[in-house]
Structure formats: structure tokens, C-alpha cells
Design a protein around this motif. Sequence first.
Motif, PDB file in Angstrom:
ATOM      1  N   CYS A  22      35.369  39.527  42.203  1.00  0.00           N
ATOM      2  CA  CYS A  22      36.127  38.720  41.252  1.00  0.00           C
ATOM      3  C   CYS A  22      36.129  39.416  39.886  1.00  0.00           C
ATOM      4  CB  CYS A  22      35.524  37.318  41.139  1.00  0.00           C
ATOM      5  SG  CYS A  22      33.746  37.299  40.868  1.00  0.00           S
ATOM      6  N   ARG A  23      36.819  38.820  38.949  1.00  0.00           N
ATOM      7  CA  ARG A  23      36.805  39.354  37.595  1.00  0.00           C
ATOM      8  C   ARG A  23      35.491  38.983  36.930  1.00  0.00           C
ATOM      9  NH1 ARG A  23      42.437  37.115  37.361  1.00  0.00           N
ATOM     10  NH2 ARG A  23      43.837  38.868  37.816  1.00  0.00           N
ATOM     11  N   PRO A  99      40.053  33.482  40.619  1.00  0.00           N
ATOM     12  CA  PRO A  99      40.490  34.250  41.789  1.00  0.00           C
ATOM     13  C   PRO A  99      39.375  35.162  42.291  1.00  0.00           C
ATOM     14  CG  PRO A  99      41.548  35.042  39.788  1.00  0.00           C
ATOM     15  CD  PRO A  99      40.875  33.758  39.432  1.00  0.00           C
ATOM     16  N   HIS A 127      42.110  44.742  41.443  1.00  0.00           N
ATOM     17  CA  HIS A 127      42.867  44.053  40.399  1.00  0.00           C
ATOM     18  C   HIS A 127      44.241  43.609  40.925  1.00  0.00           C
ATOM     19  CE1 HIS A 127      40.174  44.238  37.019  1.00  0.00           C
ATOM     20  NE2 HIS A 127      39.987  45.541  37.162  1.00  0.00           N
ATOM     21  N   GLY A 128      44.858  44.445  41.752  1.00  0.00           N
ATOM     22  CA  GLY A 128      46.137  44.066  42.336  1.00  0.00           C
ATOM     23  C   GLY A 128      46.015  42.831  43.221  1.00  0.00           C
ATOM     24  N   LEU A 130      43.662  40.543  43.029  1.00  0.00           N
ATOM     25  CA  LEU A 130      43.331  39.394  42.183  1.00  0.00           C
ATOM     26  C   LEU A 130      44.563  38.838  41.488  1.00  0.00           C
ATOM     27  CD1 LEU A 130      39.976  40.739  40.729  1.00  0.00           C
ATOM     28  CD2 LEU A 130      40.229  38.709  42.181  1.00  0.00           C
ATOM     29  N   ARG A 131      45.455  39.714  41.035  1.00  0.00           N
ATOM     30  CA  ARG A 131      46.697  39.231  40.431  1.00  0.00           C
ATOM     31  C   ARG A 131      47.552  38.492  41.457  1.00  0.00           C
ATOM     32  NH1 ARG A 131      46.445  44.316  37.811  1.00  0.00           N
ATOM     33  NH2 ARG A 131      47.799  45.232  39.419  1.00  0.00           N
ATOM     34  N   ARG A 132      47.566  39.002  42.675  1.00  0.00           N
ATOM     35  CA  ARG A 132      48.414  38.414  43.714  1.00  0.00           C
ATOM     36  C   ARG A 132      47.956  37.002  44.092  1.00  0.00           C
ATOM     37  NH1 ARG A 132      48.454  42.558  46.472  1.00  0.00           N
ATOM     38  NH2 ARG A 132      46.779  42.191  47.960  1.00  0.00           N
ATOM     39  N   ALA A 134      45.866  34.918  42.248  1.00  0.00           N
ATOM     40  CA  ALA A 134      45.494  34.023  41.140  1.00  0.00           C
ATOM     41  C   ALA A 134      46.365  32.770  41.165  1.00  0.00           C
ATOM     42  CB  ALA A 134      45.634  34.747  39.805  1.00  0.00           C
ATOM     43  N   HIS A 135      45.725  31.610  41.067  1.00  0.00           N
ATOM     44  CA  HIS A 135      46.413  30.309  41.044  1.00  0.00           C
ATOM     45  C   HIS A 135      47.199  30.057  42.318  1.00  0.00           C
ATOM     46  CE1 HIS A 135      45.220  30.372  36.877  1.00  0.00           C
ATOM     47  NE2 HIS A 135      45.965  31.437  36.646  1.00  0.00           N
TER      48      HIS A 135
END
Length: 271
Positions: A22-23, A99, A127-128, A130-132, A134-135
Motif C-alpha cells: 500500500c502507500r 488502496p 503505483h499503477g 494502486l491508482r487503478r 483506489a476507491h
Amino acid sequence: MTHPGPAGQGPGSDAAYVFAVCRDTRAVQTADLTGLPGMPGGGRVRLVASGALAAVVQTVPAADFTDEVWQTRLADRQEIERYARAHHEVVSAAAALGPAVPLPLATLYHDDERVRGVLDDEAARFHGALRRIAHHAEWGVKVYRSTAPPEPRVAAAPARPGPPAPGAGLAYLNRKRGVHDRREQSRAEALSVAESVDAELRGLAAASRRLRTHGAALAGEQRVHVLNATYLVAADRADALRRAVEALRERTDAQIELSGPWVPYSFVGEA
């Protein structure tokens, strides 16, 4: 991400079991994950951070995760479910903080330093992912159609001596052909329903995946499994998804099972 086991470590040595990535946010840093049991026989669940990423890890006995031990465990349904539940509990706790990219069951590295190296080497991929996600959450959809009712049985006429009535063989073949045709029509209709359900739900999802359908033994004798799919859906579209499924049930007269929301295991790519 690769999944190397603790090969080459001596008896009594440990390995770093990785549940998720995770972040490295304040929420993650201040969360108390130590109360989670994690893997049987392992140490406390903790974080290993590098850069802007953090891995949720646990120190476990390397001997518990050798290829030989793990293959034996896979053959024991109750035992593997025990480990899968433990893994999922930690992943879910991490995902509740933000995320989180869930790692496959039994992902191990030799030590924390190796985990940090993976976080650095695979930073762009993580990171890619996690962006995908998220939420977003994962939702499962299974569609079943009732099997075609059997052809009504006609009482057999009393047996009479002598040759069969003219055309009896042709009538029998026509009946058999009719049963086959009805089955094919029912199958085509079921597949059409599956495609229409999938098309509508894909319109609400950020991504989707089609999975293998179950056999008759799992689906049941009175129904056929025609769609097994999973959808990545934004949190603010969850209610729309539920409404769409309910409308599809009424419109198609199909049995549609909706499950979720889940941690998006199916949509983290190769991470």
C-alpha cells in the motif's frame, strides 16, 4: 512480482511473508496491525517501508513454507482454507486503510531487505495498480438459467403382437430430434442472457473479467451456470450496480447472484 520461497535457508531460519502493498501514508503508519493473527506460527504483523510504498509483512518460520510442506497443505482443504482466511484477514485490514494491492497466498522473501528491494524495483507497477483500484471494489456476478423441463412422457400403448405400426420409427426419431432442438434453443437463450447481463454490467465497471463457469455438480441439477464474472466498480457506483442487477433479474428471469464488495484481487495486474 515474483514469489520465491525460502529455499536455501537453514533449519530454524525465518522468512518475510508479504500480504499486501500500500502507500506509506499517515493512516497506514499509525494503524495498529499487530493485533492481527496473520499466518499460524508467525510473528506480529508489521510494515516494511521504502520510498512511498509500504509492505504489510510478517516473519514466519521458513520451514513452514517449503515447496514440499506447501504442496501437502494444498491437498488438505481445511488447512488451506485456514491459511487463506488468515491471509485475507490481513489484506482486508490493510485495504480498510486505503488502496492496497493484495499479494498471492504464500508470497515470501528471505528478509526485510529483500522486501524493500522489491518495493523499489517494482515501484512503478505497484503505483499503477494502486491508482487503478483506489476507491474501487471488486464485485462478483454469477448467472444461472433453469434447465429446460423434460419432455412430457406419453403413456406407452399396450404391447400387441405383430409388426410395429407404420411410421413408428420415424415418429421416435422426430421426438428425439425435438428434444435435441429444444436443448439447443435453451442453451442459445441462456448464452444470450449471459452476454446481455455482462454487457450491461461492464457499462458500470472500470474493468471486468470473465471466469470459468462451474460444472453441473456445483451449479446443481436444476440449473446451468452461464456467467461467472467479476467487475471493478467505483464506490460511488455500487448502488447503481445493485439496482442494475435487480432490474436484470426481473427482465431476464435468470438467477443472478451478486457478491461483494471485495478487495480487488482480480484487478491488480501482475503486481
